[in-house]
Scaffold this active site. Structure first.
Site, mmCIF file in Angstrom:
data_model
loop_
_atom_site.group_PDB
_atom_site.id
_atom_site.type_symbol
_atom_site.label_atom_id
_atom_site.label_comp_id
_atom_site.label_asym_id
_atom_site.label_seq_id
_atom_site.Cartn_x
_atom_site.Cartn_y
_atom_site.Cartn_z
ATOM 1 N N HIS A 139 0.812 -1.183 0.146
ATOM 2 C CA HIS A 139 -0.166 -0.058 0.080
ATOM 3 C C HIS A 139 0.750 1.302 -0.065
ATOM 4 O O HIS A 139 1.827 1.327 0.581
ATOM 5 C CB HIS A 139 -0.892 0.039 1.214
ATOM 6 C CG HIS A 139 -2.246 -0.748 1.048
ATOM 7 N ND1 HIS A 139 -2.973 -0.672 0.103
ATOM 8 C CD2 HIS A 139 -2.603 -1.828 1.797
ATOM 9 C CE1 HIS A 139 -4.108 -1.624 0.172
ATOM 10 N NE2 HIS A 139 -3.772 -2.413 1.282
ATOM 11 N N CYS A 195 0.279 2.296 -4.652
ATOM 12 C CA CYS A 195 -0.485 3.786 -5.034
ATOM 13 C C CYS A 195 0.360 5.190 -4.949
ATOM 14 O O CYS A 195 0.842 5.380 -3.846
ATOM 15 C CB CYS A 195 -1.816 3.645 -4.406
ATOM 16 S SG CYS A 195 -2.906 2.485 -4.797
#
Length: 349
Positions: A139, A195
């Site tokens: 993440h 991301c």
């Protein structure tokens, strides 16, 4: 990362042609000259790595088992990159540290403490022509920028498996650990399959698919102030960097220009640092499935592109990565560097 989506590559995206030239040896000067200490004529410089020295790698893959935003392919990414580096680029297993959250050894779990320790290990005793490789799949996110070096006002971050207890790792900290200590001519190749990762290593030069630096080059406008700061950075003289900051900031108008100028004067390095990221700072990266196996889209594209055509220039490889991902995704991989570079040279690591 976002939802998993299948990747289907049905054709080769490469055109035949002569291989690009390898990067040149020796010191590479750029920008106008200026008078330095003792009235010595100086000029900013960097040095490409020949990647003939020691090879070390750190591969991090976090699936976040049992957490609300669990991922599927990140551990596979770390293992796939480890295997790829050994098979294609001559890395040795003994010189690769892999942190994944499926291991039993507590030292191999990607906690914040272990990740930071491993980053320090990666760059320890780095020498010219060494080749270091950092890969992160997990993440990513953003947090408010506190030092003014981000054009969008947000720092990029990555999330250790224990981020709820220890918080994230900010791009400024990764830059301080893995970029600043490196000598001229030492290569660090970084891949961020996460991301909001476009500038996750805080490298100030970001390139378009035409091989050109995206941000306006303020060096000519800022004059000696910027160049003195770059020289101070190369010497490790951060006091010199900040003492000449005011002149540069006066040449820039608007927060975006100021952030770009600040990034260049504080994050430019004579070391040979390259970062490939899965998307722009404003985008997400896909947690995908290929041939029935979970994988990060960027990690898959990187391995696929260099397996199909090992000898590509930086510009060609950026185009290849975007071409592969364009089949299914809106995310656009980014290339950034610690110094102005000629993207027509061959990518080596």
């Amino acid at each position: 990362m976002t939802d998993k989506i299948s990747i289907l590559i049905s054709h080769s995206i490469f055109e035949a042609g002569p291989p690009p030239a390898r990067p040149p040896q020796g010191q590479q000067n750029y920008g106008p000259q200026f008078q330095g200490a003792n009235n010595q004529t100086q000029q900013p410089f960097f040095q490409y790595s020949q990647c003939t020295g020691r090879k070390k790698a750190l591969c991090i893959g976090i699936n976040y088992f049992g957490q609300s935003a669990e991922l599927k392919g990140c551990i596979n990414d770390a293992r796939n990159i480890e295997r790829f580096l050994c098979q294609k680029y001559g890395y040795q297993l003994n010189d690769i540290v892999v942190l994944t959250d499926d291991q039993k050894d507590p030292r191999s779990i990607p906690t914040k403490e272990n990740m930071l320790r491993a980053m320090h290990w990666l760059v320890q005793d780095a020498q010219p022509n060494d080749s270091l490789f950092f890969h992160y799949s997990g993440h990513g996110g953003q947090t408010k920028d506190l030092d003014g070096d981000e054009e969008d006002g947000y720092d990029e971050v990555i999330y250790p498996v224990d981020f709820k207890q220890t918080q994230h790792i900010v791009d400024d900290e990764m830059h301080d650990i893995m970029v600043k200590p490196l000598p001229p001519g030492c290569r660090l190749t970084a891949i961020f399959d996460s991301c909001h990762s476009g500038s996750a290593l805080d490298l100030p030069y970001i390139y378009s698919t035409e091989g050109k630096i995206k941000e306006p080059n303020l060096a000519a406008e800022a004059g000696q102030g910027l160049l003195s700061a770059v020289s101070s950075y190369a010497r490790g003289d951060m006091g010199g960097v900040f003492s000449s900051m005011s002149g540069l900031l006066k040449t820039a108008t608007g927060s975006n220009q100021k952030a770009s100028a600040l990034s260049k004067r504080t994050k430019t390095s004579p070391a040979d640092v390259i970062s490939w990221s899965g998307c722009k700072d404003s985008q997400t990266s896909a947690d995908a499935v290929e041939a029935g196996t979970a994988t990060g889209a960027m990690s898959y594209a990187f391995i696929t592109a260099l397996t199909q055509q090992p000898q590509q220039s930086y510009q060609q490889l950026l185009g290849s990565l975007r071409g592969i991902l364009r089949e299914k995704y809106s995310q656009k991989p980014q290339l950034s560097s610690s110094h102005p570079m000629d993207t027509n040279y061959m990518f080596i690591c």
